[in-house]
Write an enzyme that holds these catalytic residues in place. Structure first.
Site, mmCIF file in Angstrom:
data_model
loop_
_atom_site.group_PDB
_atom_site.id
_atom_site.type_symbol
_atom_site.label_atom_id
_atom_site.label_comp_id
_atom_site.label_asym_id
_atom_site.label_seq_id
_atom_site.Cartn_x
_atom_site.Cartn_y
_atom_site.Cartn_z
ATOM 1 N N GLU A 155 5.379 -5.441 7.524
ATOM 2 C CA GLU A 155 4.791 -4.272 8.193
ATOM 3 C C GLU A 155 5.437 -3.922 9.528
ATOM 4 O OE1 GLU A 155 2.002 -5.496 5.098
ATOM 5 O OE2 GLU A 155 3.095 -6.582 6.649
ATOM 6 N N ASP B 64 -1.683 -6.339 7.970
ATOM 7 C CA ASP B 64 -3.128 -6.174 7.848
ATOM 8 C C ASP B 64 -3.652 -6.863 6.584
ATOM 9 O OD1 ASP B 64 -1.879 -4.329 6.173
ATOM 10 O OD2 ASP B 64 -3.384 -2.763 6.487
ATOM 11 N N GLY C 19 -0.226 -4.584 0.710
ATOM 12 C CA GLY C 19 -1.480 -4.397 -0.008
ATOM 13 C C GLY C 19 -1.655 -5.341 -1.176
ATOM 14 N N GLY D 40 0.825 -1.193 0.000
ATOM 15 C CA GLY D 40 0.000 0.000 0.000
ATOM 16 C C GLY D 40 0.861 1.244 0.000
#
Length: 478
Positions: free
Chosen positions: A181, A189, A158, A109
């Site tokens: 992350e 996530d 992402g 992301g």
């Protein structure tokens, strides 16, 4: 043997045509090939996600190759309504997603943009990215139409969310997977709380905390990808999928299997040598216990892992371990709701903005975490802030579909648990009699419909998990 793919031939141009005419004619043909008119060509080329139609298939092309196709809010909003429309269309039989360029499917992301919004006091706008991203991830997970993700290149963060929940995830020799992350002060996530605890043993805990990278066919052995197809076969595979006139997932699977490559002779699963240590050390429910177990190992693997754990965000480590343990018992919808709550807290916290600034903006590679050590992160305070502090506005998903196990798990290689059940005679088709290692592999291959790679994974698992007693019977070790 590959099935013969339907191909279009290049139209012959008039020998007397001038150069400009030849260029214009070729552009017209290329536009038709991807279902774009020449008048819309410039707009489509500049779009961050391209939409392509070919026979019965529909394709998303992530189109930010210079940014390694990093996912931003514009891309999410581009794909979400189109995905809903394609899923509802009788003309669309299969949906494909892939990345533009030679390097990446989607490298993650665009967290730099998210942090810049948060730093400007626009936390709600920053949170919108996570909310809409998770909504798209959940939509992919619960589609009625078969969804095929082609992970031909870097697939992180992402990009994992756009692929790992799909029934079909195709790895190539270019695939590079990671969930890094914790290195930037965030948490894994995009549904990491759901898919990580459902990998073999403590593999998901290890990958989520440490951010270790897996390449190519190793992602298939780990359960992240379902098929391994050399990149040179992808164009033919896409054409074959476009020919299919059914939404039957089994038919889609059989079509993909026609293009799968045999495992490379002599290839050894990258995590094989360390899998027992991973299960021993990462089975605990506190980071302190995991660190103590690694220190006790006193191996090169343990030392490298400890070095990484002492570099990443201590807060991220504790939140990540808790989210994985919580996610193991939650349905997929509740996992995304939990992650939305976590994202809100991280946006308002210290480590995520600090990690992005140090590693991605200023590139000093020396973030100043607060708290600075694992010991300083109070577990009860962490639980209260991140897991018990309910969001004022819960995440709204596009549908209510949920489940606790992936419904299309059968398209990947068998899990260690499935292999264990065959060894112990607890699986349908394994029979009540004691099986030899070759017979265990035969049963698993048969149950998979002859899937390529099953035998190799079964052999690798048995080499670690099975011993023979005095009577020559197989015994599964914990």
């Amino acid at each position: 043997m590959l099935r013969q793919a339907v191909r279009m031939t290049t139209p012959k141009l008039s020998p007397s045509a001038v150069a400009q005419g030849r260029i214009r004619a070729m552009n017209n043909w290329l536009g038709a090939r991807v279902n774009m008119s020449t008048t819309a060509g410039k707009e489509a080329i500049e779009a961050d996600v391209l939409h392509r139609k070919h026979l019965s298939s529909r394709t998303f092309v992530l189109n930010r190759p210079k940014a390694l196709n990093a996912l931003n809010l514009s891309m999410v909003r581009n794909m979400t309504p189109q995905l809903q429309a394609w899923d509802a269309s009788d003309l669309c039989k299969v949906i494909v997603i892939k990345g533009a360029g030679e390097k990446a499917f989607c490298a993650g992301g665009d967290v730099r943009q998210v942090v810049e919004l948060a730093n400007a006091g626009k936390q709600d706008e920053a949170l919108d990215f996570f909310a809409e991203e998770y909504k798209l991830n959940h939509m992919i997970a619960t589609l009625q139409t078969p969804f095929v993700a082609i992970l031909d290149g870097i697939t992180m963060g992402g990009g994992v969310g756009l692929s790992v929940h799909a029934p079909f995830r195709i790895a190539t020799e270019k695939t590079l997977f990671a969930m890094p992350e914790t290195n930037i002060g965030l948490f894994p996530d995009v549904g990491g709380s759901f898919f990580l605890p459902r990998l073999d043993g403590e593999t998901g805990t290890y990958l989520g905390l440490v951010g270790t990278r897996l390449k190519g066919i190793d992602t298939v052995y780990a359960g992240i990808a379902t098929h391994y197809v050399p990149s040179e076969r992808l164009a033919a595979l896409e054409d074959r999928l476009a020919e299919l006139e059914t939404k039957n997932h089994d038919v889609i699977n059989m079509a993909i299997e026609d293009f799968v490559s045999e495992p490379v002779h002599g290839h050894k699963y990258a995590l094989s040598d360390d899998r027992e240590a991973i299960d021993r050390c990462f089975r605990f429910n506190t980071i302190e216990e995991i660190i103590a177990a690694l220190e006790k190992e006193d191996t090169l693997f343990a030392k490298k892992t400890l070095a990484t754990l002492r570099t990443v965000s201590p807060t991220s480590l504790k939140v990540t371990l808790q989210q994985i343990r919580e996610g193991a018992n939650l349905g997929i919808a509740d996992c995304f709701r939990m992650e939305h709550q976590l994202a809100r807290q991280f946006l308002n916290g210290h480590d995520f903005p600090e990690g992005v600034k140090a590693l991605l903006i200023e590139k000093t590679n020396a973030p100043k975490w607060a708290p600075a050590t694992v010991e300083e992160v109070d577990r009860e305070k962490m639980l209260g802030q991140y897991f018990r502090n309910q969001a004022p506005v819960p995440l709204s998903l596009s549908n209510t579909t949920t489940w606790k196990e992936y419904p299309f798990r059968r398209y990947g290689l068998p899990s260690e648990e499935e292999i264990r059940m065959v060894v112990k005679g607890e699986s349908a088709g394994s029979g009540p009699l004691q099986l030899t290692p070759d017979e265990v592999a035969d049963v698993c291959v048969k149950k998979s419909g002859g899937k390529i790679g099953v035998r190799e994974k079964v052999q690798e698992v048995l080499s670690r998990k099975v011993t023979k007693n005095a009577d020559g019977e197989l015994k599964w070790t914990n």
